[in-house]
Design an enzyme around this catalytic site. Structure first.
Site, short mmCIF file in Angstrom:
data_model
loop_
_atom_site.label_atom_id
_atom_site.label_comp_id
_atom_site.label_asym_id
_atom_site.label_seq_id
_atom_site.Cartn_x
_atom_site.Cartn_y
_atom_site.Cartn_z
N ASP A 87 43.25 32.51 44.29
CA ASP A 87 44.29 33.54 44.17
C ASP A 87 43.66 34.89 43.87
OD1 ASP A 87 43.61 32.63 41.53
OD2 ASP A 87 45.51 33.38 40.74
N GLU A 152 44.36 31.46 38.59
CA GLU A 152 43.47 32.07 37.61
C GLU A 152 44.01 33.41 37.14
OE1 GLU A 152 40.35 34.27 35.69
OE2 GLU A 152 41.36 34.86 37.50
ZN LIG Z 1 38.43 35.88 39.04
#
Ligand SMILES: [Zn+2]
Length: 330
Positions: A87, A152
């Protein structure tokens, strides 16, 4: 058959093509309209790993899927787990981009796109290294498990839950975190720690509607005024964080660590020039590298209130919102 080093040395353009393909997927985890792109990025990874003979497991739950890929396990060798994420951060404000965030461009030998250096470029370095080794030597000296998550940038919720329940399945001898950086071009680094974060959103509400400052100014509480006072009150003039008890458990830097930081070829003036600033504020008594790597910090990350359009509007907004966070150290 070229050696691994020869193969990697001559594959720059081919590797760039793979990276560019990956970067074109707008896998913005924070924005629900990109849910399909998150799936596409996970599927892209699945294809890559299956093509090199890895077993792929897509972990699903509340949130974006985690891609877990394993090399064929051999008992006579240690296991390395490589962590990364597919992501990316939202690309806004779009008008500040020289080229569109999901239309990767190569300029002066560097690839520009959202996610190029966080974390698609890094995780792909590991993936392409493994693929190159398989293509040249036909085998890996270690078992490899890739764990590539899609959250994340928004808190790793699904990964945390998965680790609580399935940590045993990821048993390994070494963990390599790909989500870090080089010290500089041609200066590789082994990152041995990263700061954590505590992130907040604060929403203040005043009167039930926006008001005219000529009519009401001075006679009502303006949530925007109060918000900026609250935000400013969390920082001391010497650059330290003014939240009571904030530093109580912070482990002081060792002399040895300070010496090591100071020995790095860090050019303050070049750093300022690169950022186009005259200097830096921060916690007094610490160098810039110490502040960035080993001291906690406080930053306002977003502000929204009142009139943002062209020209002036004498409004007393009825809401004011701030997003702010603290970087944390051991
Ligand atoms: Zn990162």
């Amino acid at each position: 058959m070229p050696t691994f080093e020869e193969y990697v040395g001559s594959s720059h353009d081919r590797f760039d093509e793979v990276l560019i393909d990956f970067l074109k997927i707008p896998s913005v985890s924070a924005a629900s309209e990109h849910a399909g792109d998150m799936e596409a990025a996970a599927a892209w990874l699945q294809t890559f790993f299956e093509e090199i003979g890895f077993t792929v497991e897509i972990v699903r739950g509340e949130g974006h899927p985690i891609v877990i890929a394993r090399s064929p396990k051999k008992d006579d060798r240690p296991t390395v787990l490589v962590y990364g994420h597919y992501d990316v951060q939202p690309p806004e404000p779009l008008e500040l981009w020289t080229s569109p965030p999901f239309d990767p461009q190569v300029r002066d030998g560097a690839v520009y796109a959202r996610g190029a250096c966080d974390n698609k470029g890094q995780i792909l370095t590991h993936m392409l290294s493994v693929r190159s080794m398989l293509e040249t030597e036909g085998d890996l000296p270690v078992n490899v498990i890739f764990v590539v998550e899609g959250e994340e940038e928004i808190g790793s919720h699904l990964l945390e839950k998965y680790l609580d329940e399935h940590a045993g399945e990821l048993a390994c001898d070494y963990v390599v975190v790909s989500d870090s950086a080089q010290f500089g071009p041609g200066q590789p680094a082994i990152t041995c720690g990263l700061r954590g974060i505590a992130y907040f959103e604060l929403r203040l509400r005043g009167a039930k509607r926006d008001l005219h400052s000529g009519t009401f100014g001075g006679g009502v509480t303006n949530p925007a005024n109060v918000l900026v006072e609250m935000l400013a009150s969390m920082r001391n003039p010497d650059g330290s964080v003014a939240v009571p008890g904030f530093y109580d458990d912070v482990i002081p830097l060792l002399d040895e660590e300070r010496k090591q930081f100071a020995s790095l070829p860090f050019d303050e003036q070049a750093y300022f020039a690169e950022l186009d600033v005259n200097g830096a504020t921060g916690e007094e008594g610490y160098t810039i590298l110490e502040r960035r790597w080993a001291r906690p910090s406080y930053d306002v990350n977003g502000l929204d209130s009142g009139y943002q359009g062209e020209g002036a509007k004498t409004v007393i907004p009825n809401t004011a919102v701030a997003k702010f966070s603290f970087r944390l150290v051991p």
